[in-house]
Design a protein around this motif. Structure first.
Motif, PDB file in Angstrom:
ATOM      1  N   LEU A 123      -6.352 -10.322  -9.321  1.00  0.00           N
ATOM      2  CA  LEU A 123      -6.528 -10.245 -10.769  1.00  0.00           C
ATOM      3  C   LEU A 123      -5.515 -11.168 -11.436  1.00  0.00           C
ATOM      4  O   LEU A 123      -4.369 -11.258 -10.997  1.00  0.00           O
ATOM      5  N   VAL A 124      -5.959 -11.824 -12.500  1.00  0.00           N
ATOM      6  CA  VAL A 124      -5.108 -12.724 -13.262  1.00  0.00           C
ATOM      7  C   VAL A 124      -5.254 -12.369 -14.735  1.00  0.00           C
ATOM      8  O   VAL A 124      -6.368 -12.222 -15.243  1.00  0.00           O
ATOM      9  N   GLY A 125      -4.117 -12.224 -15.427  1.00  0.00           N
ATOM     10  CA  GLY A 125      -4.129 -11.938 -16.858  1.00  0.00           C
ATOM     11  C   GLY A 125      -2.787 -12.275 -17.460  1.00  0.00           C
ATOM     12  O   GLY A 125      -1.753 -11.982 -16.858  1.00  0.00           O
ATOM     13  N   GLY A 126      -2.800 -12.910 -18.643  1.00  0.00           N
ATOM     14  CA  GLY A 126      -1.534 -13.333 -19.243  1.00  0.00           C
ATOM     15  C   GLY A 126      -0.832 -14.269 -18.275  1.00  0.00           C
ATOM     16  O   GLY A 126      -1.423 -15.196 -17.745  1.00  0.00           O
ATOM     17  N   ALA A 127       0.410 -13.987 -17.977  1.00  0.00           N
ATOM     18  CA  ALA A 127       1.182 -14.817 -17.043  1.00  0.00           C
ATOM     19  C   ALA A 127       1.261 -14.187 -15.652  1.00  0.00           C
ATOM     20  O   ALA A 127       2.076 -14.600 -14.831  1.00  0.00           O
ATOM     21  N   ILE A 128       0.410 -13.195 -15.380  1.00  0.00           N
ATOM     22  CA  ILE A 128       0.508 -12.432 -14.131  1.00  0.00           C
ATOM     23  C   ILE A 128      -0.658 -12.751 -13.208  1.00  0.00           C
ATOM     24  O   ILE A 128      -1.817 -12.734 -13.621  1.00  0.00           O
ATOM     25  N   THR A 129      -0.325 -13.018 -11.951  1.00  0.00           N
ATOM     26  CA  THR A 129      -1.323 -13.150 -10.886  1.00  0.00           C
ATOM     27  C   THR A 129      -1.011 -12.065  -9.873  1.00  0.00           C
ATOM     28  O   THR A 129       0.108 -11.985  -9.363  1.00  0.00           O
ATOM     29  N   LYS A 130      -1.992 -11.207  -9.579  1.00  0.00           N
ATOM     30  CA  LYS A 130      -1.766 -10.073  -8.682  1.00  0.00           C
ATOM     31  C   LYS A 130      -2.757 -10.133  -7.529  1.00  0.00           C
ATOM     32  O   LYS A 130      -3.971 -10.066  -7.733  1.00  0.00           O
ATOM     33  N   ALA A 131      -2.246 -10.279  -6.325  1.00  0.00           N
ATOM     34  CA  ALA A 131      -3.075 -10.205  -5.118  1.00  0.00           C
ATOM     35  C   ALA A 131      -3.286  -8.734  -4.785  1.00  0.00           C
ATOM     36  O   ALA A 131      -2.397  -7.903  -4.981  1.00  0.00           O
ATOM     37  N   ILE A 132      -4.471  -8.426  -4.283  1.00  0.00           N
ATOM     38  CA  ILE A 132      -4.818  -7.039  -3.944  1.00  0.00           C
ATOM     39  C   ILE A 132      -5.207  -6.979  -2.476  1.00  0.00           C
ATOM     40  O   ILE A 132      -6.087  -7.715  -2.028  1.00  0.00           O
ATOM     41  N   LEU A 133      -4.545  -6.103  -1.749  1.00  0.00           N
ATOM     42  CA  LEU A 133      -4.885  -5.828  -0.360  1.00  0.00           C
ATOM     43  C   LEU A 133      -4.442  -4.406  -0.086  1.00  0.00           C
ATOM     44  O   LEU A 133      -3.257  -4.095  -0.187  1.00  0.00           O
ATOM     45  N   THR A 134      -5.390  -3.540   0.217  1.00  0.00           N
ATOM     46  CA  THR A 134      -5.027  -2.171   0.576  1.00  0.00           C
ATOM     47  C   THR A 134      -5.140  -2.030   2.086  1.00  0.00           C
ATOM     48  O   THR A 134      -5.953  -2.699   2.719  1.00  0.00           O
ATOM     49  N   THR A 135      -4.306  -1.187   2.644  1.00  0.00           N
ATOM     50  CA  THR A 135      -4.427  -0.915   4.071  1.00  0.00           C
ATOM     51  C   THR A 135      -5.621   0.017   4.280  1.00  0.00           C
ATOM     52  O   THR A 135      -6.008   0.749   3.369  1.00  0.00           O
ATOM     53  N   PRO A 136      -6.220  -0.011   5.461  1.00  0.00           N
ATOM     54  CA  PRO A 136      -7.432   0.780   5.691  1.00  0.00           C
ATOM     55  C   PRO A 136      -7.234   2.284   5.504  1.00  0.00           C
ATOM     56  O   PRO A 136      -6.195   2.836   5.853  1.00  0.00           O
ATOM     57  N   ILE A 137      -8.274   2.883   4.938  1.00  0.00           N
ATOM     58  CA  ILE A 137      -8.351   4.330   4.759  1.00  0.00           C
ATOM     59  C   ILE A 137      -9.474   4.823   5.660  1.00  0.00           C
ATOM     60  O   ILE A 137     -10.614   4.370   5.539  1.00  0.00           O
ATOM     61  N   LYS A 138      -9.157   5.725   6.561  1.00  0.00           N
ATOM     62  CA  LYS A 138     -10.191   6.307   7.418  1.00  0.00           C
ATOM     63  C   LYS A 138     -10.980   7.299   6.568  1.00  0.00           C
ATOM     64  O   LYS A 138     -10.415   8.230   6.009  1.00  0.00           O
ATOM     65  N   ILE A 139     -12.290   7.058   6.447  1.00  0.00           N
ATOM     66  CA  ILE A 139     -13.129   7.877   5.568  1.00  0.00           C
ATOM     67  C   ILE A 139     -14.483   8.106   6.226  1.00  0.00           C
ATOM     68  O   ILE A 139     -15.038   7.211   6.864  1.00  0.00           O
ATOM     69  N   ASN A 140     -14.991   9.321   6.077  1.00  0.00           N
ATOM     70  CA  ASN A 140     -16.260   9.693   6.688  1.00  0.00           C
ATOM     71  C   ASN A 140     -17.242  10.166   5.619  1.00  0.00           C
ATOM     72  O   ASN A 140     -16.890  10.278   4.445  1.00  0.00           O
ATOM     73  N   ASP A 141     -18.456  10.444   6.037  1.00  0.00           N
ATOM     74  CA  ASP A 141     -19.497  10.915   5.124  1.00  0.00           C
ATOM     75  C   ASP A 141     -19.009  12.112   4.308  1.00  0.00           C
ATOM     76  O   ASP A 141     -18.342  12.999   4.826  1.00  0.00           O
ATOM     77  N   LYS A 142     -19.337  12.084   3.006  1.00  0.00           N
ATOM     78  CA  LYS A 142     -19.044  13.174   2.068  1.00  0.00           C
ATOM     79  C   LYS A 142     -17.555  13.407   1.862  1.00  0.00           C
ATOM     80  O   LYS A 142     -17.130  14.508   1.522  1.00  0.00           O
ATOM     81  N   GLN A 143     -16.744  12.348   2.034  1.00  0.00           N
ATOM     82  CA  GLN A 143     -15.307  12.475   1.799  1.00  0.00           C
ATOM     83  C   GLN A 143     -14.890  11.622   0.605  1.00  0.00           C
ATOM     84  O   GLN A 143     -15.474  10.573   0.346  1.00  0.00           O
ATOM     85  N   LYS A 144     -13.874  12.113  -0.100  1.00  0.00           N
ATOM     86  CA  LYS A 144     -13.245  11.375  -1.193  1.00  0.00           C
ATOM     87  C   LYS A 144     -11.786  11.186  -0.802  1.00  0.00           C
ATOM     88  O   LYS A 144     -11.118  12.139  -0.430  1.00  0.00           O
ATOM     89  N   LYS A 145     -11.308   9.932  -0.887  1.00  0.00           N
ATOM     90  CA  LYS A 145      -9.948   9.641  -0.477  1.00  0.00           C
ATOM     91  C   LYS A 145      -9.228   8.847  -1.566  1.00  0.00           C
ATOM     92  O   LYS A 145      -9.831   8.059  -2.285  1.00  0.00           O
ATOM     93  N   SER A 146      -7.922   9.061  -1.650  1.00  0.00           N
ATOM     94  CA  SER A 146      -7.059   8.313  -2.564  1.00  0.00           C
ATOM     95  C   SER A 146      -6.404   7.173  -1.805  1.00  0.00           C
ATOM     96  O   SER A 146      -6.327   7.192  -0.579  1.00  0.00           O
ATOM     97  N   PHE A 147      -5.902   6.210  -2.557  1.00  0.00           N
ATOM     98  CA  PHE A 147      -5.192   5.081  -1.976  1.00  0.00           C
ATOM     99  C   PHE A 147      -3.708   5.387  -1.964  1.00  0.00           C
ATOM    100  O   PHE A 147      -3.230   6.237  -2.710  1.00  0.00           O
ATOM    101  N   LYS A 148      -2.956   4.674  -1.131  1.00  0.00           N
ATOM    102  CA  LYS A 148      -1.507   4.850  -1.105  1.00  0.00           C
ATOM    103  C   LYS A 148      -0.972   4.553  -2.509  1.00  0.00           C
ATOM    104  O   LYS A 148      -1.400   3.592  -3.144  1.00  0.00           O
ATOM    105  N   PRO A 149      -0.034   5.365  -2.999  1.00  0.00           N
ATOM    106  CA  PRO A 149       0.490   5.155  -4.359  1.00  0.00           C
ATOM    107  C   PRO A 149       1.016   3.740  -4.600  1.00  0.00           C
ATOM    108  O   PRO A 149       0.816   3.182  -5.678  1.00  0.00           O
ATOM    109  N   ASP A 150       1.658   3.130  -3.605  1.00  0.00           N
ATOM    110  CA  ASP A 150       2.199   1.792  -3.803  1.00  0.00           C
ATOM    111  C   ASP A 150       1.122   0.706  -3.764  1.00  0.00           C
ATOM    112  O   ASP A 150       1.399  -0.455  -4.056  1.00  0.00           O
ATOM    113  N   GLN A 151      -0.122   1.075  -3.419  1.00  0.00           N
ATOM    114  CA  GLN A 151      -1.229   0.122  -3.395  1.00  0.00           C
ATOM    115  C   GLN A 151      -2.287   0.428  -4.461  1.00  0.00           C
ATOM    116  O   GLN A 151      -3.241  -0.319  -4.624  1.00  0.00           O
TER     117      GLN A 151
END
Length: 182
Positions: free
Chosen positions: A31-59
């Motif tokens: 994402l790019v906005g104003g003077a900021i360029t932010k790369a996005i990469l989350t580490t994998p989340i193991k997820i199965n059918d009918k599951q809801k998962k959150s991302f690591k807070p720092d990501q």
């Protein structure tokens, strides 16, 4: 100026891409906005059918910064199911390299080129930094254009699905993200 924060809320899986068990869901983007360029990469989340998962807070924070009135945050996200193991110990260096590729592409194209498609294309190129990325299953791709003006709090969803076939290599995901403006 408007302070804008874009953060991941969660991902819900109705149907995994892998028919033998859980997917390893991750995001790549920028994402790019104003003077900021932010790369996005989350580490994998193991997820199965009918599951809801959150991302690591720092990501979970995709973008945070001040945007001039009338301008937007632009970029995009790609979602993958990891099938080829990667060296996630190099996570921090990989994020820096992706940000560098995005910045380089925007510098070469000029300030008017800061469109979501250009940024997402640069992310894809930068994503090649992750060995074997092309062996992972692409679950979806979306361009983002988030205005500095709008409601104080807003939640958006991105649905990724492939429902053709007989359960082989099909999937159905919903990603929820929140936009805060102040």
């Amino acid at each position: 100026m408007t302070k804008v924060k874009v953060e991941l809320v969660d991902v819900y899986c109705r149907d995994t891409e892998d028919i033998t068990g859980a997917d390893d869901f991750y995001l790549l983007g920028g994402l790019v906005g104003g003077a900021i360029t932010k790369a996005i990469l989350t580490t994998p989340i193991k997820i199965n059918d009918k599951q809801k998962k959150s991302f690591k807070p720092d990501q979970a924070v995709l973008f945070e910064g001040e945007i001039p009135q009338g301008q937007s945050i632009k970029g995009g996200l790609k979602a993958y199911d990891e099938d080829a193991a990667k060296d996630w110990a190099q996570y921090g260096d990989t994020v820096k390299k992706i940000a560098s590729v995005i910045s380089g592409a925007l510098a070469a194209a000029g300030p008017q080129a800061a469109i979501a498609g250009t940024i997402l294309s640069a992310v894809t190129t930068g994503g090649g930094i992750l060995a074997s990325l092309d062996k992972d299953d692409l679950l979806g791709s979306t361009e983002l254009d988030i205005s500095s003006s709008g409601p104080v709090h807003e939640e958006r969803t991105w649905i990724m699905s492939k429902k053709t076939g007989i359960g082989w290599s099909t999937w159905d995901y919903t990603l929820t993200y929140r936009i805060s403006r102040s």
